[in-house]
Design a protein around this motif. Structure first.
Motif, PDB file in Angstrom:
ATOM      1  N   MET A   4       0.690  -1.005   0.069  1.00 44.71           N
ATOM      2  CA  MET A   4       0.024  -0.125  -0.088  1.00 44.71           C
ATOM      3  C   MET A   4       0.801   1.391  -0.065  1.00 44.71           C
ATOM      4  SD  MET A   4      -2.892  -1.127   2.680  1.00 44.71           S
ATOM      5  CE  MET A   4      -3.711   0.460   2.433  1.00 44.71           C
ATOM      6  N   ALA A   5       2.111   1.088   0.711  1.00 46.77           N
ATOM      7  CA  ALA A   5       2.855   2.204   0.847  1.00 46.77           C
ATOM      8  C   ALA A   5       3.404   2.711  -0.551  1.00 46.77           C
ATOM      9  CB  ALA A   5       3.886   2.192   1.817  1.00 46.77           C
ATOM     10  N   ILE A   6       3.802   1.605  -1.179  1.00 44.56           N
ATOM     11  CA  ILE A   6       4.529   1.811  -2.452  1.00 44.56           C
ATOM     12  C   ILE A   6       3.474   1.978  -3.723  1.00 44.56           C
ATOM     13  CG2 ILE A   6       6.129   0.915  -4.308  1.00 44.56           C
ATOM     14  CD1 ILE A   6       7.721  -0.518  -1.830  1.00 44.56           C
ATOM     15  N   GLY A   7       2.376   1.209  -3.414  1.00 42.93           N
ATOM     16  CA  GLY A   7       1.342   1.156  -4.593  1.00 42.93           C
ATOM     17  C   GLY A   7       0.659   2.379  -4.572  1.00 42.93           C
ATOM     18  N   GLY A   8       0.392   2.886  -3.372  1.00 44.14           N
ATOM     19  CA  GLY A   8      -0.476   4.021  -3.166  1.00 44.14           C
ATOM     20  C   GLY A   8      -0.266   5.101  -4.256  1.00 44.14           C
ATOM     21  N   PRO A   9       1.016   5.604  -4.281  1.00 44.01           N
ATOM     22  CA  PRO A   9       1.330   6.811  -5.003  1.00 44.01           C
ATOM     23  C   PRO A   9       1.358   6.373  -6.362  1.00 44.01           C
ATOM     24  CG  PRO A   9       2.768   6.656  -3.067  1.00 44.01           C
ATOM     25  CD  PRO A   9       2.028   5.387  -3.039  1.00 44.01           C
ATOM     26  N   ALA A  10       1.567   5.205  -6.632  1.00 42.31           N
ATOM     27  CA  ALA A  10       1.730   4.670  -8.065  1.00 42.31           C
ATOM     28  C   ALA A  10       0.110   4.591  -8.759  1.00 42.31           C
ATOM     29  CB  ALA A  10       2.248   3.317  -8.253  1.00 42.31           C
ATOM     30  N   LEU A  11      -0.735   4.268  -7.887  1.00 38.69           N
ATOM     31  CA  LEU A  11      -2.337   4.309  -8.232  1.00 38.69           C
ATOM     32  C   LEU A  11      -2.681   5.710  -8.494  1.00 38.69           C
ATOM     33  CD1 LEU A  11      -4.691   2.574  -8.801  1.00 38.69           C
ATOM     34  CD2 LEU A  11      -5.279   2.655  -6.388  1.00 38.69           C
ATOM     35  N   ALA A  12      -2.227   6.482  -7.471  1.00 39.49           N
ATOM     36  CA  ALA A  12      -2.546   8.006  -7.396  1.00 39.49           C
ATOM     37  C   ALA A  12      -2.277   8.442  -8.827  1.00 39.49           C
ATOM     38  CB  ALA A  12      -2.213   8.701  -6.195  1.00 39.49           C
ATOM     39  N   CYS A  13      -1.111   8.192  -9.178  1.00 37.75           N
ATOM     40  CA  CYS A  13      -0.246   8.866 -10.283  1.00 37.75           C
ATOM     41  C   CYS A  13      -1.101   8.387 -11.652  1.00 37.75           C
ATOM     42  CB  CYS A  13       1.262   8.307 -10.493  1.00 37.75           C
ATOM     43  SG  CYS A  13       2.096   8.870 -12.035  1.00 37.75           S
ATOM     44  N   MET A  14      -1.212   6.989 -11.463  1.00 37.81           N
ATOM     45  CA  MET A  14      -2.060   6.355 -12.908  1.00 37.81           C
ATOM     46  C   MET A  14      -3.442   7.089 -12.985  1.00 37.81           C
ATOM     47  SD  MET A  14      -3.414   2.430 -13.326  1.00 37.81           S
ATOM     48  CE  MET A  14      -4.542   2.482 -12.125  1.00 37.81           C
ATOM     49  N   LEU A  15      -4.167   7.279 -11.995  1.00 41.66           N
ATOM     50  CA  LEU A  15      -5.534   8.045 -11.938  1.00 41.66           C
ATOM     51  C   LEU A  15      -5.319   9.293 -12.487  1.00 41.66           C
ATOM     52  CD1 LEU A  15      -7.159   6.339  -8.838  1.00 41.66           C
ATOM     53  CD2 LEU A  15      -7.560   5.833 -10.908  1.00 41.66           C
ATOM     54  N   ALA A  16      -4.108   9.971 -11.926  1.00 44.60           N
ATOM     55  CA  ALA A  16      -4.093  11.426 -12.520  1.00 44.60           C
ATOM     56  C   ALA A  16      -3.471  11.566 -13.856  1.00 44.60           C
ATOM     57  CB  ALA A  16      -2.796  12.197 -11.419  1.00 44.60           C
ATOM     58  N   LEU A  17      -2.720  10.742 -14.222  1.00 43.27           N
ATOM     59  CA  LEU A  17      -2.597  10.715 -15.649  1.00 43.27           C
ATOM     60  C   LEU A  17      -3.689  10.202 -16.683  1.00 43.27           C
ATOM     61  CD1 LEU A  17       0.211  11.356 -17.220  1.00 43.27           C
ATOM     62  CD2 LEU A  17       0.268  11.059 -14.545  1.00 43.27           C
ATOM     63  N   LEU A  18      -4.606   9.192 -16.476  1.00 40.52           N
ATOM     64  CA  LEU A  18      -5.736   9.133 -17.419  1.00 40.52           C
ATOM     65  C   LEU A  18      -6.955  10.233 -17.045  1.00 40.52           C
ATOM     66  CD1 LEU A  18      -6.296   5.315 -15.865  1.00 40.52           C
ATOM     67  CD2 LEU A  18      -5.364   6.040 -18.174  1.00 40.52           C
ATOM     68  N   LEU A  19      -6.861  10.875 -16.171  1.00 37.44           N
ATOM     69  CA  LEU A  19      -7.832  11.977 -16.161  1.00 37.44           C
ATOM     70  C   LEU A  19      -7.101  13.186 -16.721  1.00 37.44           C
ATOM     71  CD1 LEU A  19     -10.338  12.968 -14.679  1.00 37.44           C
ATOM     72  CD2 LEU A  19      -9.077  14.013 -12.753  1.00 37.44           C
ATOM     73  N   TYR A  20      -6.082  13.349 -16.832  1.00 40.79           N
ATOM     74  CA  TYR A  20      -5.244  14.448 -17.573  1.00 40.79           C
ATOM     75  C   TYR A  20      -5.494  13.963 -19.112  1.00 40.79           C
ATOM     76  CZ  TYR A  20      -1.392  16.907 -19.808  1.00 40.79           C
ATOM     77  OH  TYR A  20      -0.631  17.731 -20.636  1.00 40.79           O
ATOM     78  N   ARG A  21      -5.190  12.754 -19.501  1.00 35.73           N
ATOM     79  CA  ARG A  21      -5.374  12.150 -20.881  1.00 35.73           C
ATOM     80  C   ARG A  21      -6.772  12.627 -21.390  1.00 35.73           C
ATOM     81  NH1 ARG A  21      -7.181   7.822 -23.559  1.00 35.73           N
ATOM     82  NH2 ARG A  21      -5.978   7.428 -25.337  1.00 35.73           N
ATOM     83  N   ARG A  22      -7.940  12.131 -20.598  1.00 32.58           N
ATOM     84  CA  ARG A  22      -9.171  12.297 -21.072  1.00 32.58           C
ATOM     85  C   ARG A  22      -9.490  13.903 -21.239  1.00 32.58           C
ATOM     86  NH1 ARG A  22     -13.874   9.019 -20.839  1.00 32.58           N
ATOM     87  NH2 ARG A  22     -15.632  10.083 -20.515  1.00 32.58           N
ATOM     88  N   LEU A  23      -9.377  14.568 -20.413  1.00 30.25           N
ATOM     89  CA  LEU A  23      -9.683  15.950 -20.511  1.00 30.25           C
ATOM     90  C   LEU A  23      -8.876  16.628 -21.665  1.00 30.25           C
ATOM     91  CD1 LEU A  23      -9.486  16.839 -16.583  1.00 30.25           C
ATOM     92  CD2 LEU A  23     -11.550  17.003 -18.119  1.00 30.25           C
ATOM     93  N   LEU A  24      -7.781  16.188 -21.987  1.00 32.30           N
ATOM     94  CA  LEU A  24      -6.866  16.779 -23.241  1.00 32.30           C
ATOM     95  C   LEU A  24      -7.575  16.351 -24.418  1.00 32.30           C
ATOM     96  CD1 LEU A  24      -3.167  16.429 -22.963  1.00 32.30           C
ATOM     97  CD2 LEU A  24      -4.384  18.266 -22.933  1.00 32.30           C
ATOM     98  N   GLN A  25      -8.017  15.190 -24.475  1.00 31.95           N
ATOM     99  CA  GLN A  25      -8.745  14.725 -25.739  1.00 31.95           C
ATOM    100  C   GLN A  25     -10.114  15.312 -25.881  1.00 31.95           C
ATOM    101  OE1 GLN A  25      -8.834  10.581 -24.810  1.00 31.95           O
ATOM    102  NE2 GLN A  25      -6.885   9.869 -25.737  1.00 31.95           N
ATOM    103  N   ARG A  26     -10.851  15.518 -24.715  1.00 34.18           N
ATOM    104  CA  ARG A  26     -12.040  16.228 -25.035  1.00 34.18           C
ATOM    105  C   ARG A  26     -12.071  17.968 -25.152  1.00 34.18           C
ATOM    106  NH1 ARG A  26     -12.520  11.454 -23.615  1.00 34.18           N
ATOM    107  NH2 ARG A  26     -14.384  10.344 -23.600  1.00 34.18           N
ATOM    108  N   GLY A  27     -10.658  18.510 -25.400  1.00 32.31           N
ATOM    109  CA  GLY A  27     -10.704  19.831 -25.579  1.00 32.31           C
ATOM    110  C   GLY A  27     -10.641  20.821 -24.409  1.00 32.31           C
TER     111      GLY A  27
END
Length: 492
Positions: free
Chosen positions: A88-111
């Motif tokens: 959890m201590a190592i995977g937590g930031p990794a999961l947060a990073c993954m979610l942050a990047l997916l949200l960023y990508r989606r919003l970029l694609q939608r203009g």
């Protein structure tokens, strides 16, 4: 059509993942290089509009999980946490990073380039804040602590708490990446994202530079002491008396050097006594305030991790019981629920070690107009730098200086701006230092407004998620299914 894999573009994906992992490895953990923390998300943010969502998710998770393995020796071999907790201590930031990047990508694609730029920072802060409210370790793990060597940057904590630092660490890289994305959607709006990030960055740096110019008030000469010894010897035992003799000689040296306060580490001695006359005598003899950590079992029903403070003119010691206990390591103790200010001026408060990982400690003493906190502590040797800096950031947020003496860690004197004015290592050795600590009567905006920025981020995240789920703008660009991706990566 040639369906053979394009090793060049696959190599780009691997390079972006590796660069992010490398920057996160050296920009986080127990001895971070603060400038690399800013660079860690940049390769992934650049990659976001250039690859499929599943490959972006994989890159983000792998990069931050591999980089986070820098904590493995500490968590597994030193702290000896259960494997599930380490994951959890190592995977937590990794999961947060993954979610942050997916949200960023989606919003970029939608203009929505401006919203996309704000999204990773907002999501990250929201996750950190919720974690701080639910975790027994408080704010441990926040990326804000990795900036403690960047003094102008950390001053923003006096307004926003550490949440503003975490937000900034994602905002600027996201704004930069938005300018060089592949898609042409809303290109005329994209510079606004960078302008916003640069304006906030200049405002933050300007505020930090201004705050660091504040004149010093009065100064107080303080001594810190840690003697390498077996932990918690009974005060009246031969081992305890030998340690007392060593301590007395060290206090004598510190007093001769002009110290008016001497702080010793957490649980130096164990005792059931309501007062320890030898320590009271030592305080009176040298006319110093003496703060000693005691494993105190005066109450047979409540063993306490205690700071016992002797003042030359007081008949009995002031007591403070540690509030926040380390799960597993300190299960024998009963937590305290009161805060203690010493009599007289300057206004001096008491805390112990892990208490400084939590905002409630800083807020409580800020509300009592404390100018200085005395903090006995006990670290795990290799985490001395990080744990000391976590305490120091409480002083920046809440406006007080800190004198922290840790066994197996660091001795630090820091002012209310986070400047470390004196420091010595006590990692497996005897250590003592004396320094002049400036004291101010500081009332920060954060102490008045609390976690307003974290709540603003939570509200902002809700708005951003609504925007992300609504689909592309009416003026939009191409639908994400038609986005041009790196051809060498497998398609969904």
């Amino acid at each position: 059509m040639d369906s053979r894999p394009d090793f060049r573009t696959t190599g780009v994906w691997l390079a972006a993942t590796a660069l992010a992992a490398l920057a996160w490895w050296f920009g986080s953990g127990l001895q971070p290089h603060w400038w690399l923390t800013w660079l860690a998300p940049l390769p992934l943010l650049w990659l976001a509009p250039r690859t499929r969502a599943r490959w972006l998710a994989l890159a983000a998770f792998v990069a931050y999980a591999v980089g986070g393995l820098n904590l493995w020796p500490y968590l597994h071999e030193v702290i000896r946490l259960p494997s599930a907790t380490i994951v959890m201590a190592i995977g937590g930031p990794a999961l947060a990073c993954m979610l942050a990047l997916l949200l960023y990508r989606r919003l970029l694609q939608r203009g929505h380039p401006v919203t996309a730029t704000l999204a990773p920072a907002t999501l990250w802060v929201a996750i950190e804040y919720v974690n701080s409210l639910t975790s027994p370790h408080g704010t441990w793990g926040s990326v804000a602590y990795y900036q403690m060597d960047a003094l102008p940057v950390i001053q923003v904590a006096a307004v926003t708490g550490l949440w503003g630092i975490s937000f900034w660490l994602w905002l600027l890289p996201a704004a930069m990446a938005t300018q060089i994305r592949t898609n042409a959607n809303s290109r005329s709006v994209a510079p606004l994202a960078l302008a916003l990030a640069l304006a906030l960055s200049l405002l933050g740096l300007g505020y930090g530079a201004w705050r660091l110019q504040a004149p010093a008030g009065t100064t107080l000469r303080i001594g810190l002491l840690s003697l390498d010894a077996a932990p918690k010897p009974a005060f009246d035992s031969p081992v305890g008396q030998a340690l007392l003799a060593r301590s007395a000689r060290a206090v004598d040296r510190l007093a001769m050097a002009g110290a008016k306060i001497v702080v010793m580490p957490e649980t130096v001695f164990a005792s059931p006594a309501a007062t320890l006359p030898a320590l009271a005598q030592l305080s009176r003899q040298h006319d110093v305030i003496l703060d000693v950590g005691i494993d105190w079992h005066h109450d047979p029903h409540a063993e306490r991790n205690t700071a016992m403070v002797y003042q030359p003119q007081e008949a009995s010691p002031s007591l403070y019981f540690k509030h926040h206990l380390i799960p597993g390591f300190e299960s024998q103790y009963t937590p305290g629920d009161r805060y203690t200010l010493l009599k007289g001026m300057p206004r001096i408060g008491l805390a112990i070690c892990k208490d400084m990982d939590f905002h409630d400690t800083g807020a409580a003493y800020a509300g009592r107009n404390a100018q200085l906190l005395l903090v006995p502590a006990w670290d795990f040797r290799i985490d001395g730098w990080l744990h000391a800096r976590m305490a120091i950031l409480r002083g920046v947020e809440s406006g007080f200086a800190i004198a922290r003496a840790a066994s197996d860690g660091r001795l630090t004197l820091s002012d209310d701006r986070g400047r470390v004015l004196a420091e010595a290592s006590s990692e497996g050795r005897d250590a003592e230092l004396v320094g002049d600590l400036p004291l101010r009567m500081t009332r920060t905006p954060y102490t008045r407004w609390g976690d307003w920025f974290a709540w603003l981020s939570l509200i902002g995240l809700v708005v951003i998620l609504v925007v992300a789920l609504r689909g592309s703008r009416s003026s939009g660009g191409p639908h994400p299914d038609h986005e041009k991706c790196l051809p060498g990566l497998p398609h969904p």
